[in-house]
Design an enzyme around this catalytic site. Structure first.
Site, mmCIF file in Angstrom:
data_model
loop_
_atom_site.group_PDB
_atom_site.id
_atom_site.type_symbol
_atom_site.label_atom_id
_atom_site.label_comp_id
_atom_site.label_asym_id
_atom_site.label_seq_id
_atom_site.Cartn_x
_atom_site.Cartn_y
_atom_site.Cartn_z
ATOM 1 N N LYS A 16 -2.439 2.975 -0.368
ATOM 2 C CA LYS A 16 -3.523 3.472 -1.235
ATOM 3 C C LYS A 16 -4.622 2.417 -1.366
ATOM 4 C CE LYS A 16 -0.623 4.026 -4.686
ATOM 5 N NZ LYS A 16 0.631 3.632 -4.013
ATOM 6 N N ARG A 87 -0.564 8.731 -13.410
ATOM 7 C CA ARG A 87 0.798 8.629 -12.894
ATOM 8 C C ARG A 87 1.788 9.431 -13.706
ATOM 9 N NH1 ARG A 87 -0.146 2.997 -10.427
ATOM 10 N NH2 ARG A 87 1.497 2.960 -8.898
ATOM 11 N N ARG A 121 4.699 -7.751 2.151
ATOM 12 C CA ARG A 121 3.318 -7.853 1.666
ATOM 13 C C ARG A 121 3.067 -9.234 1.045
ATOM 14 N NH1 ARG A 121 0.805 -3.482 -2.363
ATOM 15 N NH2 ARG A 121 2.607 -4.063 -3.643
ATOM 16 N N ARG A 154 3.967 -10.548 -4.897
ATOM 17 C CA ARG A 154 3.867 -9.976 -6.233
ATOM 18 C C ARG A 154 5.239 -9.937 -6.896
ATOM 19 N NH1 ARG A 154 0.354 -4.467 -5.815
ATOM 20 N NH2 ARG A 154 2.091 -3.653 -7.035
ATOM 21 N N ARG A 165 10.825 0.903 -8.727
ATOM 22 C CA ARG A 165 9.491 1.522 -8.651
ATOM 23 C C ARG A 165 9.558 2.846 -7.887
ATOM 24 N NH1 ARG A 165 6.106 -3.043 -5.930
ATOM 25 N NH2 ARG A 165 4.385 -1.569 -6.035
HETATM 26 P P1 AP5 Z 1 -1.080 -1.299 0.063
HETATM 27 O O1 AP5 Z 1 -2.376 -0.755 0.539
HETATM 28 O O2 AP5 Z 1 -1.102 -2.533 -0.782
HETATM 29 O O3 AP5 Z 1 -0.224 -0.121 -0.612
HETATM 30 P P2 AP5 Z 1 -0.360 0.601 -2.012
HETATM 31 O O4 AP5 Z 1 -0.070 2.039 -1.793
HETATM 32 O O5 AP5 Z 1 -1.675 0.267 -2.651
HETATM 33 O O6 AP5 Z 1 0.882 -0.081 -2.742
HETATM 34 P P3 AP5 Z 1 1.068 -0.652 -4.204
HETATM 35 O O7 AP5 Z 1 2.370 -1.390 -4.262
HETATM 36 O O8 AP5 Z 1 -0.139 -1.456 -4.613
HETATM 37 O O9 AP5 Z 1 1.177 0.630 -5.007
HETATM 38 P P4 AP5 Z 1 1.792 0.824 -6.347
HETATM 39 O O10 AP5 Z 1 1.314 2.158 -6.611
HETATM 40 O O11 AP5 Z 1 3.223 0.649 -6.508
HETATM 41 O O12 AP5 Z 1 1.250 -0.432 -7.204
HETATM 42 P P5 AP5 Z 1 0.115 -0.576 -8.279
HETATM 43 O O13 AP5 Z 1 -0.498 -1.905 -8.074
HETATM 44 O O14 AP5 Z 1 -0.753 0.613 -8.340
HETATM 45 O O15 AP5 Z 1 -0.159 -1.571 1.360
HETATM 46 C C1 AP5 Z 1 1.140 -2.099 1.223
HETATM 47 C C2 AP5 Z 1 1.438 -3.079 2.388
HETATM 48 O O16 AP5 Z 1 1.511 -2.349 3.607
HETATM 49 C C3 AP5 Z 1 0.352 -4.149 2.626
HETATM 50 O O17 AP5 Z 1 1.013 -5.311 3.034
HETATM 51 C C4 AP5 Z 1 -0.524 -3.567 3.736
HETATM 52 O O18 AP5 Z 1 -1.104 -4.577 4.523
HETATM 53 C C5 AP5 Z 1 0.498 -2.767 4.544
HETATM 54 N N1 AP5 Z 1 -0.050 -1.516 5.081
HETATM 55 C C6 AP5 Z 1 -0.895 -0.633 4.453
HETATM 56 N N2 AP5 Z 1 -1.117 0.437 5.245
HETATM 57 C C7 AP5 Z 1 -0.372 0.233 6.374
HETATM 58 C C8 AP5 Z 1 -0.156 1.012 7.557
HETATM 59 N N3 AP5 Z 1 -0.768 2.201 7.731
HETATM 60 N N4 AP5 Z 1 0.685 0.511 8.502
HETATM 61 C C9 AP5 Z 1 1.309 -0.703 8.345
HETATM 62 N N5 AP5 Z 1 1.139 -1.487 7.243
HETATM 63 C C10 AP5 Z 1 0.315 -1.010 6.276
HETATM 64 O O19 AP5 Z 1 0.962 -0.590 -9.638
HETATM 65 C C11 AP5 Z 1 1.830 -1.653 -9.958
HETATM 66 C C12 AP5 Z 1 2.413 -1.460 -11.338
HETATM 67 O O20 AP5 Z 1 1.369 -1.412 -12.320
HETATM 68 C C13 AP5 Z 1 3.198 -0.177 -11.557
HETATM 69 O O21 AP5 Z 1 4.530 -0.272 -11.103
HETATM 70 C C14 AP5 Z 1 3.112 -0.064 -13.104
HETATM 71 O O22 AP5 Z 1 4.000 -0.939 -13.747
HETATM 72 C C15 AP5 Z 1 1.692 -0.527 -13.376
HETATM 73 N N6 AP5 Z 1 0.745 0.603 -13.368
HETATM 74 C C16 AP5 Z 1 -0.288 0.795 -12.494
HETATM 75 N N7 AP5 Z 1 -0.930 1.943 -12.770
HETATM 76 C C17 AP5 Z 1 -0.288 2.494 -13.851
HETATM 77 C C18 AP5 Z 1 -0.444 3.699 -14.580
HETATM 78 N N8 AP5 Z 1 -1.396 4.596 -14.274
HETATM 79 N N9 AP5 Z 1 0.411 3.947 -15.603
HETATM 80 C C19 AP5 Z 1 1.364 3.076 -15.931
HETATM 81 N N10 AP5 Z 1 1.592 1.919 -15.270
HETATM 82 C C20 AP5 Z 1 0.774 1.633 -14.238
#
Ligand code: AP5
Length: 215
Positions: A16, A87, A121, A154, A165
């Site tokens: 994402k 979410r 990552r 992270r 997660r």
């Molecule tokens: P990346 O692009 O970083 O993936 P992502 O989908 O953004 O993954 P996240 O872990 O950031 O998502 P998440 O939803 O769990 O975390 P968030 O920060 O939102 O890619 C991942 C890896 O793969 C990278 O190394 C990249 O280089 C590689 N890659 C990407 N595309 C690729 C491809 N096509 N092929 C190969 N490699 C690839 O949330 C974290 C925490 O915050 C949550 O757990 C929660 O505690 C809190 N939080 C956030 N939002 C809320 C909310 N709305 N409500 C409550 N808590 C929240």
């Protein structure tokens, strides 16, 4: 279109953040990423405790904390991609009162892919850029290409937290994705392919969906 609201969904590690950064460049959008905002404020005390107390265990931060952040951020932008929100059903209901998104994107990957990508990552704590140690490494090992800061793993990319997660996502967010599938022009993308291939299908389906809005 002067205003454009985009929601981007997908399991953890689906890409994402990676694809949102491309959308920002190609379609002139602001990236509103709740995970990054919460990490920057991880140790700020709220009446529910600090965001870090939830995030380090793979749990969601309470809705009230995240809703307030999103309302403030969206009040400042007209064209946005909202990454990581809503979410939960209650966040979706809250969003209804403060914004009127136009398109939703869903990038799908398997559980195995989520685990593999997040285990490999590395993230820049300063600018939020992400790398994969094998498929998308930085030019200089351990240093961010964008700002030069030292890359970190992270807290929530540890294996035990990754599992938690995944469960949280399946239980609480997968139903929200289905809710928007019925409500908005919806772009489904297979996220299992390399980033350029994902971008190629995502960007063309997204452009079609946006064209459809003005017809
Ligand atoms: P990346 O692009 O970083 O993936 P992502 O989908 O953004 O993954 P996240 O872990 O950031 O998502 P998440 O939803 O769990 O975390 P968030 O920060 O939102 O890619 C991942 C890896 O793969 C990278 O190394 C990249 O280089 C590689 N890659 C990407 N595309 C690729 C491809 N096509 N092929 C190969 N490699 C690839 O949330 C974290 C925490 O915050 C949550 O757990 C929660 O505690 C809190 N939080 C956030 N939002 C809320 C909310 N709305 N409500 C409550 N808590 C929240």
């Amino acid at each position: 279109m002067d205003e454009l609201g985009v929601l981007i969904f997908g399991p953890i590690g689906a890409g994402k953040g990676t694809q949102s950064r491309r959308l920002v460049e190609a379609f002139d959008l602001e990236h509103v990423e709740t995970g990054t905002i919460l990490r920057r404020n991880a140790h700020v005390e709220t009446e529910y405790g600090t965001p870090a107390e939830y995030m380090s265990k793979g749990e969601y931060v309470p809705d009230a904390v995240v809703n307030e952040i999103v309302e403030r951020e969206l009040s400042e932008v007209g064209r946005y991609v909202l990454d990581g929100y809503p979410r939960t059903r209650s966040q979706a209901e809250f969003l209804d009162g403060v914004a009127d998104p136009d398109v939703a994107i869903h990038i799908d990957v398997s559980e195995e892919t989520s685990v593999e990508r997040l285990s490999n990552r590395r993230t820049c704590p300063s600018c939020g850029a992400t790398y994969h140690v094998e498929t998308a490494p930085p030019a200089e090992e351990g240093a961010c290409d964008e700002c030069g800061d030292s890359l970190v793993v992270r807290d929530d990319d540890r294996p035990s937290v990754i599992r938690e997660r995944i469960e949280t996502y399946e239980e609480r967010t997968a139903p929200v994705v289905e809710f928007y599938r019925e409500r908005l022009p919806f772009v489904d993308v297979d996220g299992e392919r390399p980033p350029d291939a994902v971008w190629s299908s995502l960007s063309s389906a997204f452009a079609d969906a946006v064209d459809g809005l003005s017809n």
